[in-house]
Design a protein around this motif. Structure first.
Motif, PDB file in Angstrom:
ATOM      1  N   ALA A  10       0.841  -1.200   0.000  1.00  0.00           N
ATOM      2  CA  ALA A  10       0.000   0.000   0.000  1.00  0.00           C
ATOM      3  C   ALA A  10       0.876   1.251   0.000  1.00  0.00           C
ATOM      4  O   ALA A  10       0.570   2.243  -0.682  1.00  0.00           O
ATOM      5  N   TRP A  11       1.978   1.206   0.761  1.00  0.00           N
ATOM      6  CA  TRP A  11       2.923   2.332   0.736  1.00  0.00           C
ATOM      7  C   TRP A  11       3.484   2.514  -0.676  1.00  0.00           C
ATOM      8  O   TRP A  11       3.586   3.644  -1.172  1.00  0.00           O
ATOM      9  N   GLY A  12       3.852   1.417  -1.335  1.00  0.00           N
ATOM     10  CA  GLY A  12       4.425   1.517  -2.672  1.00  0.00           C
ATOM     11  C   GLY A  12       3.476   2.166  -3.664  1.00  0.00           C
ATOM     12  O   GLY A  12       3.883   2.991  -4.488  1.00  0.00           O
ATOM     13  N   ILE A  13       2.189   1.816  -3.584  1.00  0.00           N
ATOM     14  CA  ILE A  13       1.196   2.395  -4.491  1.00  0.00           C
ATOM     15  C   ILE A  13       1.062   3.896  -4.238  1.00  0.00           C
ATOM     16  O   ILE A  13       1.073   4.711  -5.160  1.00  0.00           O
ATOM     17  N   GLY A  14       0.919   4.249  -2.965  1.00  0.00           N
ATOM     18  CA  GLY A  14       0.794   5.666  -2.622  1.00  0.00           C
ATOM     19  C   GLY A  14       2.038   6.454  -2.982  1.00  0.00           C
ATOM     20  O   GLY A  14       1.947   7.587  -3.476  1.00  0.00           O
ATOM     21  N   ALA A  17      -3.200   9.069  -3.505  1.00  0.00           N
ATOM     22  CA  ALA A  17      -2.051   8.662  -2.697  1.00  0.00           C
ATOM     23  C   ALA A  17      -2.383   8.700  -1.215  1.00  0.00           C
ATOM     24  O   ALA A  17      -2.018   7.783  -0.465  1.00  0.00           O
ATOM     25  N   ALA A  18      -3.083   9.736  -0.777  1.00  0.00           N
ATOM     26  CA  ALA A  18      -3.425   9.863   0.634  1.00  0.00           C
ATOM     27  C   ALA A  18      -4.281   8.686   1.112  1.00  0.00           C
ATOM     28  O   ALA A  18      -4.113   8.193   2.235  1.00  0.00           O
ATOM     29  N   ALA A  19      -5.186   8.210   0.256  1.00  0.00           N
ATOM     30  CA  ALA A  19      -6.029   7.068   0.630  1.00  0.00           C
ATOM     31  C   ALA A  19      -5.177   5.838   0.906  1.00  0.00           C
ATOM     32  O   ALA A  19      -5.425   5.091   1.875  1.00  0.00           O
ATOM     33  N   TRP A  20      -4.166   5.613   0.088  1.00  0.00           N
ATOM     34  CA  TRP A  20      -3.290   4.462   0.301  1.00  0.00           C
ATOM     35  C   TRP A  20      -2.419   4.633   1.539  1.00  0.00           C
ATOM     36  O   TRP A  20      -2.180   3.664   2.276  1.00  0.00           O
ATOM     37  N   PHE A  21      -1.973   5.854   1.800  1.00  0.00           N
ATOM     38  CA  PHE A  21      -1.173   6.076   3.010  1.00  0.00           C
ATOM     39  C   PHE A  21      -2.017   5.917   4.274  1.00  0.00           C
ATOM     40  O   PHE A  21      -1.513   5.487   5.313  1.00  0.00           O
ATOM     41  N   LEU A  22      -3.295   6.256   4.193  1.00  0.00           N
ATOM     42  CA  LEU A  22      -4.184   5.994   5.328  1.00  0.00           C
ATOM     43  C   LEU A  22      -4.300   4.493   5.576  1.00  0.00           C
ATOM     44  O   LEU A  22      -4.339   4.045   6.740  1.00  0.00           O
ATOM     45  N   LEU A  23      -4.344   3.705   4.502  1.00  0.00           N
ATOM     46  CA  LEU A  23      -4.351   2.251   4.666  1.00  0.00           C
ATOM     47  C   LEU A  23      -3.053   1.765   5.302  1.00  0.00           C
ATOM     48  O   LEU A  23      -3.064   0.823   6.108  1.00  0.00           O
TER      49      LEU A  23
END
Length: 317
Positions: free
Chosen positions: A171-175, A209-215
């Motif tokens: 998830a970090w990589g995607i964001g 990106a923020a949505a993935w970092f929240l995950l």
């Protein structure tokens, strides 16, 4: 010597730690000690893999990079296309012995995860797939940065095909990918390259990106059982806020802030992992981690100083 320095420049030394340190985390979390085969994998993911990842990328991105003011500094090389073609070939040849050694020396799943990393990296950069030019898929493919952690877990004897911690890292990589495409949005659009930032715009990409970092924050809190672990995502969420309208110099600051966040958080995670090990094992892992960090930072600083020297500039003209 010039070719070696150019290879180092192409490989983005400041990004070496993004791939090499997660490998150490995985081995430390499973085996708890580091042997010669583990060090070999660390060396692979320090320079050769990053050379393999970025040389083809720079070749197929040549037209875009020529318009990009960030290229030629710490964020990437600006290299003649025929020379990039040669480096792309050499980078592929360089990783082959490491793949063979992994097959011979480590558990079979290690070869599976390493092979997956290499295949996904090639699919991201090169035709006919060239996932980098397919919006949304370009960011989703950046799960490849989580695979070194899985390689380390497999090298240490883990049997799960995908570990939950790897999913958080994915998830970090995607964001992270989505966030950094914001800095190249105008150059990519001008060159006709379709990325997630070109498709969604700066604001939409920052929200993605923020949505993935929240995950990432939620996943870190769940895995550790510590709500405070969610704060791991806070520097990246701050960068997403900046990225809503990052143009020109602010785009350069965004990318550099991203690099600083990676190094700082990566160092903190490394220290936490080492703290869980017996002293003798922690010293071994720590020595390798410090050596890798010194090599990466030294290569980046040394290459930058060399490229700015009057003699090098005169030769370039």
């Amino acid at each position: 010597m010039q070719n070696i320095l150019k290879a180092i420049e192409i490989s983005r030394p400041l990004l070496w730690l993004n791939t090499s340190m997660p490998l150490l985390w995985g081995i430390a979390a499973t085996r708890g000690n580091l042997d010669g085969a583990g060090v070999l994998l660390f060396v692979l993911l320090l320079f050769p893999y990053n050379y393999f990842l970025h040389a083809p990328n720079d070749y197929f991105d040549f037209e875009t990079d020529a318009r990009n003011p960030r290229k030629g500094g710490i964020e990437g090389a600006l290299t003649p296309k025929p020379l990039l073609a040669r480096h792309a070939v050499v980078s592929c040849l360089l990783v082959a012995p490491f793949l063979a050694a992994t097959w011979a020396l480590l558990p079979p799943l290690t070869t599976v995860s390493l092979g997956t990393l290499l295949i996904l990296s090639a699919a991201y950069n090169a035709p006919p797939t060239r996932l980098k030019g397919k919006p949304i898929l370009d960011s989703l493919t950046n799960v490849l940065y989580a695979i070194p952690l899985q390689i380390g877990l497999h090298a240490g004897g883990a049997m799960a095909l995908v570990d939950p911690t790897v999913l958080v890292f994915a998830a970090w990589g995607i964001g992270a990918h989505a966030l950094t495409t914001i800095t190249d949005r105008d150059e990519d659009a001008a060159a006709g390259v379709r990325t997630i930032a070109v498709l969604l715009g700066r604001r939409g990409t920052a929200l993605f990106a923020a949505a993935w970092f929240l995950l990432v924050g939620a996943g870190a809190a769940h895995i550790t059982g510590t709500p405070a672990a969610a704060l791991l995502a806070s520097p990246y969420l701050a960068l997403c806020w900046i990225g809503r309208d990052a143009r020109g110099e602010s785009g350069r600051r965004l990318y550099r802030g991203f690099l600083v966040a990676n190094v700082t958080i990566g160092a903190a995670i490394t220290l936490l992992v080492l703290a869980q090990l017996p002293t003798s094992d922690a010293i071994g892992f720590g020595a390798v981690a410090v050596a890798g960090t010194a090599v990466a930072l030294g290569a980046s600083i040394g290459r930058t100083l060399f490229s700015r020297s009057p003699r090098r500039r005169t030769a370039a003209r």
